[in-house]
Design a protein around this motif. Sequence first.
Motif, PDB file in Angstrom:
ATOM      1  N   VAL A  73       0.871  -1.179   0.000  1.00  0.00           N
ATOM      2  CA  VAL A  73       0.000   0.000   0.000  1.00  0.00           C
ATOM      3  C   VAL A  73       0.905   1.224   0.000  1.00  0.00           C
ATOM      4  O   VAL A  73       1.830   1.326   0.819  1.00  0.00           O
ATOM      5  CB  VAL A  73      -0.936   0.008   1.237  1.00  0.00           C
TER       6      VAL A  73
ATOM      7  N   TYR B 264       5.524   0.004  -9.657  1.00  0.00           N
ATOM      8  CA  TYR B 264       6.865  -0.581  -9.631  1.00  0.00           C
ATOM      9  C   TYR B 264       6.849  -1.911  -8.858  1.00  0.00           C
ATOM     10  O   TYR B 264       7.432  -2.912  -9.301  1.00  0.00           O
ATOM     11  CB  TYR B 264       7.826   0.419  -8.977  1.00  0.00           C
TER      12      TYR B 264
ATOM     13  N   GLY C 289      -2.574   1.762  -4.711  1.00  0.00           N
ATOM     14  CA  GLY C 289      -1.886   3.012  -5.017  1.00  0.00           C
ATOM     15  C   GLY C 289      -2.628   4.229  -4.494  1.00  0.00           C
ATOM     16  O   GLY C 289      -3.490   4.137  -3.619  1.00  0.00           O
TER      17      GLY C 289
ATOM     18  N   ALA D 100      -4.787   8.083  -4.993  1.00  0.00           N
ATOM     19  CA  ALA D 100      -6.181   8.320  -5.377  1.00  0.00           C
ATOM     20  C   ALA D 100      -6.476   9.805  -5.536  1.00  0.00           C
ATOM     21  O   ALA D 100      -5.675  10.658  -5.154  1.00  0.00           O
ATOM     22  CB  ALA D 100      -7.096   7.745  -4.305  1.00  0.00           C
TER      23      ALA D 100
HETATM   24  P1  NAD Z   1       5.133   5.681  -0.668  1.00  0.00           P
HETATM   25  O1  NAD Z   1       4.769   5.049  -1.959  1.00  0.00           O
HETATM   26  O2  NAD Z   1       6.112   6.797  -0.678  1.00  0.00           O
HETATM   27  O3  NAD Z   1       5.740   4.582   0.341  1.00  0.00           O
HETATM   28  C1  NAD Z   1       5.071   3.357   0.602  1.00  0.00           C
HETATM   29  C2  NAD Z   1       6.102   2.301   0.951  1.00  0.00           C
HETATM   30  O4  NAD Z   1       6.963   2.097  -0.185  1.00  0.00           O
HETATM   31  C3  NAD Z   1       7.002   2.656   2.129  1.00  0.00           C
HETATM   32  O5  NAD Z   1       7.190   1.522   2.935  1.00  0.00           O
HETATM   33  C4  NAD Z   1       8.296   3.095   1.464  1.00  0.00           C
HETATM   34  O6  NAD Z   1       9.431   2.804   2.246  1.00  0.00           O
HETATM   35  C5  NAD Z   1       8.311   2.286   0.178  1.00  0.00           C
HETATM   36  N1  NAD Z   1       8.987   2.996  -0.918  1.00  0.00           N
HETATM   37  C6  NAD Z   1       8.989   4.340  -1.127  1.00  0.00           C
HETATM   38  N2  NAD Z   1       9.704   4.626  -2.254  1.00  0.00           N
HETATM   39  C7  NAD Z   1      10.138   3.453  -2.749  1.00  0.00           C
HETATM   40  C8  NAD Z   1      10.917   3.095  -3.892  1.00  0.00           C
HETATM   41  N3  NAD Z   1      11.381   4.006  -4.732  1.00  0.00           N
HETATM   42  N4  NAD Z   1      11.162   1.783  -4.104  1.00  0.00           N
HETATM   43  C9  NAD Z   1      10.695   0.842  -3.269  1.00  0.00           C
HETATM   44  N5  NAD Z   1       9.958   1.137  -2.150  1.00  0.00           N
HETATM   45  C10 NAD Z   1       9.674   2.416  -1.908  1.00  0.00           C
HETATM   46  O7  NAD Z   1       3.756   6.117   0.029  1.00  0.00           O
HETATM   47  P2  NAD Z   1       3.553   7.009   1.332  1.00  0.00           P
HETATM   48  O8  NAD Z   1       3.911   8.419   1.017  1.00  0.00           O
HETATM   49  O9  NAD Z   1       4.178   6.354   2.508  1.00  0.00           O
HETATM   50  O10 NAD Z   1       1.967   6.873   1.531  1.00  0.00           O
HETATM   51  C11 NAD Z   1       1.032   7.728   0.926  1.00  0.00           C
HETATM   52  C12 NAD Z   1       0.470   7.135  -0.329  1.00  0.00           C
HETATM   53  O11 NAD Z   1      -0.146   5.891  -0.041  1.00  0.00           O
HETATM   54  C13 NAD Z   1      -0.619   7.995  -0.957  1.00  0.00           C
HETATM   55  O12 NAD Z   1      -0.436   8.009  -2.341  1.00  0.00           O
HETATM   56  C14 NAD Z   1      -1.905   7.268  -0.588  1.00  0.00           C
HETATM   57  O13 NAD Z   1      -2.993   7.496  -1.454  1.00  0.00           O
HETATM   58  C15 NAD Z   1      -1.449   5.849  -0.636  1.00  0.00           C
HETATM   59  N6  NAD Z   1      -2.347   4.984   0.116  1.00  0.00           N
HETATM   60  C16 NAD Z   1      -3.156   4.161  -0.586  1.00  0.00           C
HETATM   61  C17 NAD Z   1      -4.053   3.349   0.080  1.00  0.00           C
HETATM   62  C18 NAD Z   1      -4.971   2.433  -0.675  1.00  0.00           C
HETATM   63  O14 NAD Z   1      -5.498   1.531  -0.074  1.00  0.00           O
HETATM   64  N7  NAD Z   1      -5.156   2.647  -1.973  1.00  0.00           N
HETATM   65  C19 NAD Z   1      -4.112   3.370   1.494  1.00  0.00           C
HETATM   66  C20 NAD Z   1      -3.244   4.217   2.182  1.00  0.00           C
HETATM   67  C21 NAD Z   1      -2.354   5.030   1.469  1.00  0.00           C
END
Ligand code: NAD
Length: 495
Positions: free
Chosen positions: A226, A234, A250, A252
């Motif tokens: 998430v 990715y 992702g 929204a």
């Molecule tokens: P993010 O994508 O930056 O990070 C999420 C996870 O991915 C973290 O554990 C992070 O360490 C890892 N990560 C970050 N960059 C990475 C990379 N380049 N390669 C591999 N791993 C990587 O997201 P965030 O800022 O922590 O959270 C907010 C986002 O999550 C918002 O876009 C929100 O809409 C989304 N979200 C979606 C849902 C859903 O159910 N659709 C629920 C909650 C949050």
Amino acid sequence: MSLPLVPNFIAGEWSRPAGLSTTPVFNPSTGDVIAECPAGGVAEVNAAVAAAQAAFPEWRETPAVERARVFFRYRHLVEQNFDALCQTVSREHGKTLAEARGSVYRGLENIEYACGVPTLLFGDTLENLARGVDCETILQPLGVCAGITPFNFPAMVPLWMFPLAIACGNTFVLKPSEKVPLTAVRLVELLEKAGLPKGVLNLVHGGRPAVDTLLTHPLVRAVSFVGSTPIAKYIYETGTRHGKRVQANGGAKNYIVIMPDADVPKTVEALSTAAFGCAGERCMAGSTALTVGAAAERLLPSLVAAARAIKVGPTDRAAQPDMGPVITAPHRDRVLSLVASGEQEGAKVICDGRGVKVADAPGGFYVGATIVDHVAQTMTLAREEVFGPVLNVMRMDDLDRAIEQTNRSAFGNGAAIFTNSGRAAREFKHRVKAGMVGINVGVPATMAMFPFTGWDDSFYGDLHIQGKEAVQFYTQQKVTTSRWFASGEGDVWRK
Ligand code: NAD
């Protein structure tokens, strides 16, 4: 004074890897650094996966009722430690305590759902598929599963994943967001206390190297993710290319349509909560209001008044504000610059939270409730996920235009309509391109027993998180067709 280093939990042992680089964990209410999170070396992930693989044979043979009992005890412990857990969520994320409580409850419901695993794992049978031939399906665990979680729900999102995966007989490696690792530590401590055998759940902190190791490790069978859309894509592409089952939620951009006949006070209340709750840092935030016809004139004065009344402040003390900070200073700056870009492109800021001052916490990452009117689809503000307390208003001539606008989005998480017309609601529900629909409900996020059904760029995969789909995700089906011969018949050894 040196800051605490957040520990990993591998093979039932807590450890603080020395010599690795770290990232700061903030208290967003004050801007203070409260801990250091290890960047998570490849070695730690490899050790965690090896521990999970070693624990799998014994855990999968543990009867489902015994696995469920661990989660009944876990449920009790989470409830007993509820206030402390909510305070940790609030301290490292910035949610108000009331919001933290709501989110931990949603997580608790996922533990309760996992307690039902003996019946969730029921298969199907058909006697006499052919004469004397019976057929049955059983659900078996996959092996090592991994969970990679975002910052915005430090307890709820991890709890979407590991309780059910483990109750289904899998072992698990959790990689929480490096921005909010402290809640994950508390969650794992409590499950350890509930009697989970060593190695069944492992916790490794870190960023991209940790994630890449999980995505490519030959022993990891399934990955739940998430986070933001580019990373979800990715994760899905890399994980599936390496033969893993992947579910990747992702970002929204959720639209809320307001018809001219909507109940104004109730709509204002729901819209304020949808847009400004959790400082807008929700994947189900109602971030754009599509006002149809006269709805704008009926609604906006009270909506602006409600937004102006929202008290912003620190969430780490007894007197609670209505809204807390956003997660980091760079994130606050991004939110502010998106609002400025809308203004430069012709939109009108009718409630401006950009200059908000919080006297007793000047170092915190604050943005006040902001409403931007006359937003157009061509604007960056209209297309990008803002993830802050910003509500866009787009004015629509009729319901058809509002549905077209909703369906133009690349995302497809949630959409809602406020109306007193069953016909309009039915039309919207039928035609709208989003996985979770609200009718007079501003945040139609699903609870544990229903799947969290994002569409399009809000979800990559086939089987969603939560509910029966999640049981399918964490298990593989086996179909056995059997025939038993009468005594002597077909006794090949005597012939
Ligand atoms: P993010 O994508 O930056 O990070 C999420 C996870 O991915 C973290 O554990 C992070 O360490 C890892 N990560 C970050 N960059 C990475 C990379 N380049 N390669 C591999 N791993 C990587 O997201 P965030 O800022 O922590 O959270 C907010 C986002 O999550 C918002 O876009 C929100 O809409 C989304 N979200 C979606 C849902 C859903 O159910 N659709 C629920 C909650 C949050």
